[in-house]
Design a protein around this motif. Structure first.
Motif, PDB file in Angstrom:
ATOM      1  N   SER A  77       0.825  -1.208   0.000  1.00 11.08           N
ATOM      2  CA  SER A  77       0.000   0.000   0.000  1.00 11.08           C
ATOM      3  C   SER A  77       0.865   1.266   0.000  1.00 11.08           C
ATOM      4  CB  SER A  77      -0.984  -0.003   1.174  1.00 11.08           C
ATOM      5  OG  SER A  77      -2.070   0.859   0.900  1.00 11.08           O
ATOM      6  N   PHE A  78       1.877   1.271  -0.882  1.00 13.57           N
ATOM      7  CA  PHE A  78       2.725   2.442  -1.143  1.00 13.57           C
ATOM      8  C   PHE A  78       3.688   2.763  -0.007  1.00 13.57           C
ATOM      9  CE2 PHE A  78      -1.497   2.877  -3.038  1.00 13.57           C
ATOM     10  CZ  PHE A  78      -1.149   2.662  -4.356  1.00 13.57           C
ATOM     11  N   GLN A  79       3.936   1.770   0.862  1.00 11.42           N
ATOM     12  CA  GLN A  79       4.797   2.031   2.015  1.00 11.42           C
ATOM     13  C   GLN A  79       6.245   1.576   1.805  1.00 11.42           C
ATOM     14  OE1 GLN A  79       2.991   0.382   5.553  1.00 11.42           O
ATOM     15  NE2 GLN A  79       1.042   1.391   5.162  1.00 11.42           N
ATOM     16  N   PHE A  80       6.495   0.626   0.914  1.00  6.35           N
ATOM     17  CA  PHE A  80       7.852   0.084   0.776  1.00  6.35           C
ATOM     18  C   PHE A  80       8.791   1.084   0.118  1.00  6.35           C
ATOM     19  CE2 PHE A  80       6.005  -4.503   0.469  1.00  6.35           C
ATOM     20  CZ  PHE A  80       5.640  -4.442   1.798  1.00  6.35           C
ATOM     21  N   SER A  81      10.097   0.856   0.319  1.00  3.53           N
ATOM     22  CA  SER A  81      11.103   1.773  -0.206  1.00  3.53           C
ATOM     23  C   SER A  81      11.132   1.786  -1.731  1.00  3.53           C
ATOM     24  CB  SER A  81      12.486   1.401   0.323  1.00  3.53           C
ATOM     25  OG  SER A  81      12.813   0.089  -0.062  1.00  3.53           O
ATOM     26  N   THR A 101       8.631   2.229  -3.629  1.00  2.00           N
ATOM     27  CA  THR A 101       7.619   3.174  -4.119  1.00  2.00           C
ATOM     28  C   THR A 101       8.277   4.466  -4.609  1.00  2.00           C
ATOM     29  OG1 THR A 101       6.181   2.331  -2.376  1.00  2.00           O
ATOM     30  CG2 THR A 101       5.471   4.338  -3.488  1.00  2.00           C
ATOM     31  N   THR A 102       7.884   4.916  -5.779  1.00  2.00           N
ATOM     32  CA  THR A 102       8.461   6.149  -6.322  1.00  2.00           C
ATOM     33  C   THR A 102       7.363   7.191  -6.570  1.00  2.00           C
ATOM     34  OG1 THR A 102       8.165   5.443  -8.614  1.00  2.00           O
ATOM     35  CG2 THR A 102      10.223   4.796  -7.535  1.00  2.00           C
ATOM     36  N   ALA A 103       7.817   8.407  -6.879  1.00  2.00           N
ATOM     37  CA  ALA A 103       6.870   9.464  -7.242  1.00  2.00           C
ATOM     38  C   ALA A 103       6.044   9.015  -8.451  1.00  2.00           C
ATOM     39  CB  ALA A 103       7.622  10.748  -7.543  1.00  2.00           C
ATOM     40  N   ILE A 115      -1.136   6.093 -10.111  1.00  2.00           N
ATOM     41  CA  ILE A 115      -2.422   5.898  -9.422  1.00  2.00           C
ATOM     42  C   ILE A 115      -3.313   7.117  -9.646  1.00  2.00           C
ATOM     43  CG2 ILE A 115      -3.561   5.414  -7.222  1.00  2.00           C
ATOM     44  CD1 ILE A 115      -1.667   3.153  -8.218  1.00  2.00           C
ATOM     45  N   ALA A 116      -2.722   8.321  -9.537  1.00  2.00           N
ATOM     46  CA  ALA A 116      -3.494   9.545  -9.770  1.00  2.00           C
ATOM     47  C   ALA A 116      -4.114   9.516 -11.163  1.00  2.00           C
ATOM     48  CB  ALA A 116      -2.592  10.766  -9.600  1.00  2.00           C
ATOM     49  N   GLU A 117      -3.318   9.136 -12.153  1.00  2.00           N
ATOM     50  CA  GLU A 117      -3.797   9.108 -13.542  1.00  2.00           C
ATOM     51  C   GLU A 117      -4.950   8.116 -13.705  1.00  2.00           C
ATOM     52  OE1 GLU A 117      -0.341   9.308 -16.086  1.00  2.00           O
ATOM     53  OE2 GLU A 117      -1.548   8.693 -17.822  1.00  2.00           O
ATOM     54  N   HIS A 158       3.000   6.967  -7.531  1.00  2.00           N
ATOM     55  CA  HIS A 158       1.838   7.765  -7.104  1.00  2.00           C
ATOM     56  C   HIS A 158       1.182   8.479  -8.300  1.00  2.00           C
ATOM     57  CE1 HIS A 158       1.823   7.286  -2.740  1.00  2.00           C
ATOM     58  NE2 HIS A 158       3.133   7.279  -2.782  1.00  2.00           N
ATOM     59  N   ARG A 159       2.006   8.925  -9.244  1.00  2.00           N
ATOM     60  CA  ARG A 159       1.432   9.628 -10.413  1.00  2.00           C
ATOM     61  C   ARG A 159       0.595   8.673 -11.268  1.00  2.00           C
ATOM     62  NH1 ARG A 159       2.582  14.686 -10.336  1.00  2.00           N
ATOM     63  NH2 ARG A 159       4.588  15.429  -9.541  1.00  2.00           N
TER      64      ARG A 159
END
Lengths: 330, 330
Positions: free
Chosen positions: A169-173, A175-177, A183-185, A180-181
């Protein structure tokens, strides 16, 4: 293994566009990234008019059975006629596709291999390995977008599942910007993922609680509370009727305890042997060294081994070796 | 309460820029969004050269004590001299700032009220209430950015904490594409949040496991397994030495069980009264109706009440009423 050795998305896209029949598969004992990636790519290619077969050596695990269109995932047939392209996703070693998938894939004219495991030996005719990607699903998103391939709600739900489960759930190291972009898209394209998350993370069978209960009642602290361990008997698993997926993440209950630097779970298997899973929370403690002693191995911070039973003996021997190693780091 | 009633970020920004001394506070029993929001705004304004006091009626809870610069959070003094502006964040009702904070805030020339609770009655001289925002921290990000106020690593860590905790790690329905874009932007500015997540979500005192163990050993299923409940005695809490924050989210263990539509926790308080927390997973089941019977209330899907003891009697009375309500929906 440099990025330069990757075949381009355009090249892989061209091969898929020119194909009529395509088979896609992930690894044995599939997780969220494997199922999410194969269904996302498969469904997109179907929408693009291709004849697609989505294969898995093992069944879709129960905790992912709620996902849309997972009925498309089938166990491998004897063979597939006129198979133009086979695509292996999220599978670091070819063997891990499974024997039956490999038999089908052997009949394909071209094998495409897309993965985010850095150790992947590039066993395809075309390869795209990106170890900086936290999930194969993230590579599939980038690929579909770059090729203008269809991304409907089903594809988006599977890509979300792949990315979300492989990043905790986006917590691991990892994960990048960019993660998140993406998921936003997908949200801007019309998806809402909260119901999916509800089913993915906040729904579990009563069996899962029974396992947690046994763990909490039976766990042991040793080495001055720096080791937290649990020996899970086969009898308990039979009583509870444990299913694949039920034990996943149980070690995190031990891992999270303040002061514990090494959580261990001993799992007695049907044949009496014992599967050991061990973690390190301290950079100085290399648990793979301890596993190596018992014929296992893995990473510095996460390793495993298979030991001879009985359970209590394996437990004692392993814990002694682990405690020695902990004493060594002081 | 339309968005049109909000004062502009520019207006609020001007008031803060013109101030010399500023006090900021959140609600009593602060959570991640309250602490994250007050420290983020406070630290940014300090970097901008303001004299800032960051207040909290109650101490920073233990599970957030690892956050950078939380030492800036102080319990309210008698008063603050020449207090130009007081800022209330994440506090739906003025009373919830706490008596001591309200005493200090009474001496301010201007009260600014920024929050994401739709029910906030706009008790400030200037108000910015945005109920579509999943966290007050998300409003603070937008505000700081719009005003070109400093956002260093400390500010970003606190904004991440605020947003991540109030969205359940981006899983709740309140999460928006904008939420993910904010996190991406903060990562691009140089932050990595995985160590913070590790401390926030995967580290807990042994006490927490002891509570979970008691819950799993003592929980009851009723109404054909549609209710899962646990009565937590005061004796148990004393034995374990429960601290604020330890019991948070325990109800989710019951909530997640497949088939359960209403999890309930009964918490015996020091004075013998019983705090009831109840959830509904079925749109047709309105648990606030059941709580209303016992003088409580809340939302349709999440409510609470305080009942007279003894624990076993409160438990029985409440479960009977809840079961009746469940029978009504069939």
């Amino acid at each position: 293994m440099s990025m330069a050795m990757n075949d381009s998305f355009d090249h892989i896209g061209e091969v898929l566009r020119n194909a009529e029949t395509i088979a896609i598969a992930g690894h044995v004992r599939p997780d969220g990234d494997a199922i999410g990636s194969i269904v996302a790519l498969g469904h997109s290619l179907m929408l693009a008019g291709k004849k697609v077969r989505i294969l898995s050596e093992d069944k879709v695990p129960l905790n992912l059975a709620f996902l849309p269109e997972v009925g498309l995932v089938e166990q491998p047939p004897e063979s597939i006629e006129n198979l133009d392209v086979a695509v292996a996703l999220d599978t670091a070693v070819k063997d891990r596709l499974g024997d039956n998938v490999n038999r089908v894939f052997a009949g394909a004219k071209v094998l495409v291999n897309m993965d985010h495991h850095g150790t992947n030996p590039r066993y395809g005719h075309l390869n795209y390995i990106e170890m900086t990607s936290p999930a194969t699903g993230q590579i599939i998103f980038d690929f579909l977008k770059s090729q203008g391939l269809p991304m409907d709600a089903v594809v988006r739900d599977h890509l979300y599942t792949a990315i979300s489960t492989d990043t905790g759930s986006f917590q691991f190291s990892s994960t990048t910007a960019h993660t998140h972009r993406i998921i936003a898209e997908m949200m801007e394209a019309g998806s809402q993922f909260w119901e999916l998350c509800q089913k993915l993370y906040n729904t579990f069978p009563l069996r899962r609680l029974l396992l947690q209960k046994a763990l909490l009642n039976e766990m042991k602290l040793s080495a001055g509370n720096r080791i937290a361990s649990w020996a899970m008997s086969h009898e308990l698993q039979s009583e509870i009727g444990t299913q694949p997926g039920d034990t996943e993440g149980l070690i995190d209950m031990l891992r999270g305890i303040d002061g514990v630097i090494s959580p261990v779970i001993f799992e007695e298997m049907a044949d009496g042997r014992v599967r050991v899973s061990v973690r390190s929370k301290d950079e100085r403690l290399d648990v793979s060294k301890v596993c190596l002693v018992f014929g296992g191995g893995g990473h510095r911070m996460a390793s495993g081994a298979r030991m001879a039973g009985p359970l209590a003996v394996a437990e004692q021997r392993f814990l002694e070796a682990l405690e020695d190693e902990i004493k060594r780091i002081g």
